[in-house]
Design a protein around this motif. Structure first.
Motif, mmCIF file in Angstrom:
data_model
loop_
_atom_site.group_PDB
_atom_site.id
_atom_site.type_symbol
_atom_site.label_atom_id
_atom_site.label_comp_id
_atom_site.label_asym_id
_atom_site.label_seq_id
_atom_site.Cartn_x
_atom_site.Cartn_y
_atom_site.Cartn_z
ATOM 1 N N HIS A 188 -8.796 12.858 -46.170
ATOM 2 C CA HIS A 188 -8.207 13.474 -47.367
ATOM 3 C C HIS A 188 -7.232 14.534 -46.852
ATOM 4 O O HIS A 188 -7.361 15.719 -47.122
ATOM 5 N N THR A 189 -6.279 14.063 -46.029
ATOM 6 C CA THR A 189 -5.378 14.945 -45.295
ATOM 7 C C THR A 189 -4.638 15.895 -46.227
ATOM 8 O O THR A 189 -4.033 15.483 -47.208
ATOM 9 N N LEU A 190 -4.710 17.154 -45.884
ATOM 10 C CA LEU A 190 -4.061 18.208 -46.647
ATOM 11 C C LEU A 190 -2.785 18.597 -45.913
ATOM 12 O O LEU A 190 -2.838 19.099 -44.799
ATOM 13 N N ARG A 191 -1.651 18.328 -46.540
ATOM 14 C CA ARG A 191 -0.366 18.691 -45.945
ATOM 15 C C ARG A 191 0.147 19.931 -46.667
ATOM 16 O O ARG A 191 0.485 19.866 -47.840
ATOM 17 N N HIS A 192 0.163 21.044 -45.939
ATOM 18 C CA HIS A 192 0.566 22.308 -46.536
ATOM 19 C C HIS A 192 1.064 23.213 -45.413
ATOM 20 O O HIS A 192 0.495 23.210 -44.311
ATOM 21 N N PRO A 193 2.081 24.017 -45.689
ATOM 22 C CA PRO A 193 2.595 24.913 -44.641
ATOM 23 C C PRO A 193 1.538 25.840 -44.050
ATOM 24 O O PRO A 193 1.573 26.127 -42.843
ATOM 25 N N LEU A 194 0.596 26.310 -44.855
ATOM 26 C CA LEU A 194 -0.444 27.192 -44.331
ATOM 27 C C LEU A 194 -1.283 26.471 -43.278
ATOM 28 O O LEU A 194 -1.596 27.045 -42.223
ATOM 29 N N ARG B 291 -14.774 34.273 -40.472
ATOM 30 C CA ARG B 291 -15.096 34.918 -41.749
ATOM 31 C C ARG B 291 -14.569 34.147 -42.953
ATOM 32 O O ARG B 291 -14.833 34.507 -44.092
ATOM 33 N N PHE B 292 -13.809 33.053 -42.694
ATOM 34 C CA PHE B 292 -13.196 32.289 -43.771
ATOM 35 C C PHE B 292 -13.356 30.795 -43.506
ATOM 36 O O PHE B 292 -13.280 30.352 -42.360
ATOM 37 N N ALA B 293 -13.578 30.036 -44.588
ATOM 38 C CA ALA B 293 -13.689 28.587 -44.472
ATOM 39 C C ALA B 293 -12.852 27.933 -45.562
ATOM 40 O O ALA B 293 -12.790 28.422 -46.693
ATOM 41 N N LEU B 294 -12.219 26.838 -45.207
ATOM 42 C CA LEU B 294 -11.454 26.010 -46.145
ATOM 43 C C LEU B 294 -12.154 24.663 -46.198
ATOM 44 O O LEU B 294 -12.126 23.904 -45.226
ATOM 45 N N LEU B 295 -12.835 24.394 -47.319
ATOM 46 C CA LEU B 295 -13.682 23.218 -47.426
ATOM 47 C C LEU B 295 -13.244 22.297 -48.554
ATOM 48 O O LEU B 295 -12.599 22.721 -49.506
ATOM 49 N N LYS B 296 -13.624 21.025 -48.449
ATOM 50 C CA LYS B 296 -13.227 19.983 -49.403
ATOM 51 C C LYS B 296 -13.969 20.132 -50.724
ATOM 52 O O LYS B 296 -15.196 20.009 -50.779
ATOM 53 N N GLU B 297 -13.197 20.372 -51.769
ATOM 54 C CA GLU B 297 -13.761 20.538 -53.107
ATOM 55 C C GLU B 297 -14.539 19.299 -53.541
ATOM 56 O O GLU B 297 -14.181 18.178 -53.190
ATOM 57 N N SER B 298 -15.598 19.519 -54.277
ATOM 58 C CA SER B 298 -16.444 18.512 -54.940
ATOM 59 C C SER B 298 -17.429 17.795 -54.024
ATOM 60 O O SER B 298 -18.277 17.054 -54.500
ATOM 61 N N LEU C 51 -5.436 27.458 -51.834
ATOM 62 C CA LEU C 51 -4.654 27.827 -50.654
ATOM 63 C C LEU C 51 -3.848 29.115 -50.827
ATOM 64 O O LEU C 51 -3.797 29.925 -49.894
ATOM 65 N N PRO C 52 -3.240 29.374 -51.991
ATOM 66 C CA PRO C 52 -2.512 30.645 -52.126
ATOM 67 C C PRO C 52 -3.425 31.867 -51.955
ATOM 68 O O PRO C 52 -3.022 32.865 -51.355
ATOM 69 N N VAL C 53 -4.642 31.781 -52.455
ATOM 70 C CA VAL C 53 -5.582 32.895 -52.332
ATOM 71 C C VAL C 53 -6.002 33.054 -50.869
ATOM 72 O O VAL C 53 -6.044 34.168 -50.348
ATOM 73 N N LEU C 54 -6.288 31.952 -50.195
ATOM 74 C CA LEU C 54 -6.647 32.013 -48.765
ATOM 75 C C LEU C 54 -5.504 32.618 -47.966
ATOM 76 O O LEU C 54 -5.720 33.477 -47.119
ATOM 77 N N ASN C 55 -4.303 32.177 -48.243
ATOM 78 C CA ASN C 55 -3.124 32.707 -47.545
ATOM 79 C C ASN C 55 -3.021 34.211 -47.711
ATOM 80 O O ASN C 55 -2.738 34.944 -46.757
ATOM 81 N N LYS C 56 -3.298 34.673 -48.901
ATOM 82 C CA LYS C 56 -3.223 36.104 -49.202
ATOM 83 C C LYS C 56 -4.266 36.904 -48.416
ATOM 84 O O LYS C 56 -3.963 37.940 -47.848
#
Length: 149
Positions: A22-28, A92-99, A141-146
C-alpha cells in the motif's frame, strides 16, 4: 533528528495480508528516507504471520481470521516487538497503516469481515500510544510533518 517507525507496507514492501503493498508516495516519506530517519516494521510479519495470510479483524478482545482462526498471540507478539524496536531506536513517532488490526490509528474493521469500519485502534498502535509514542496514520501526514518540525 527523530526517527519514525513506518509500516512496511506503506514503504512498498509486499507484507500485507494479501501479499501486496500500500505504497505511500509523499514528499515527507521521501524526505525521511533520504535523511535515513525511517525504521520499517510490519508487526504482523514480525509476530510470525505468513505472507499472504487470511484477513483478520478484532473481535471483542481477540483477533480472528475470516475462517475463525485466533491469531491474537501473533498480533500481540508483533505489537511488543514494535514497541521494543521503538525503545531500542529512541523512536517517539510512528506512521502506521490506517484500519489495520495492528496499525489502525483512528479506524479498524468492525470484526464481522464485512468491510465495515468503526472508530478504534489496532493493537500495535494502541500499545505504542500507551507507551508514549505518538502514532499517526497515512491520513495524518500534515500533522506528522508539523510535529517533526
Amino acid at each position: 533528528m527523530d526517527k519514525v517507525l513506518v509500516s512496511s507496507c506503506l514503504l512498498g514492501q509486499p507484507v500485507r495480508y494479501d501479499g501486496k503493498t500500500h505504497t505511500l508516495r509523499h514528499p515527507l516519506i521521501s524526505q525521511l528516507i533520504a535523511q535515513q530517519r525511517v525504521v520499517s516494521f510490519c508487526p504482523e510479519v514480525a509476530g510470525g504471520l505468513p505472507i499472504p495470510r487470511e484477513p483478520a479483524e478484532i473481535v471483542e478482545s481477540r483477533i480472528v481470521t475470516n475462517n475463525g482462526v485466533d491469531v491474537s498471540a501473533e498480533f500481540a507478539r508483533g505489537a511488543k516487538l514494535a514497541l521494543a524496536q521503538c525503545q531500542v531506536n529512541n523512536i517517539r513517532f510512528a506512521l502506521l497503516k490506517e484500519s489495520s488490526p495492528s496499525c489502525g490509528r483512528n479506524t479498524i474493521y468492525d470484526g464481522t469481515h464485512s468491510g465495515r469500519k468503526v472508530t478504534g485502534m489496532g493493537w500495535t498502535a494502541q500499545l505504542l500510544e500507551q507507551n508514549g509514542i505518538r502514532v499517526f496514520s497515512e491520513e495524518q501526514l500534515p500533522v506528522l510533518n508539523k510535529v517533526l518540525g
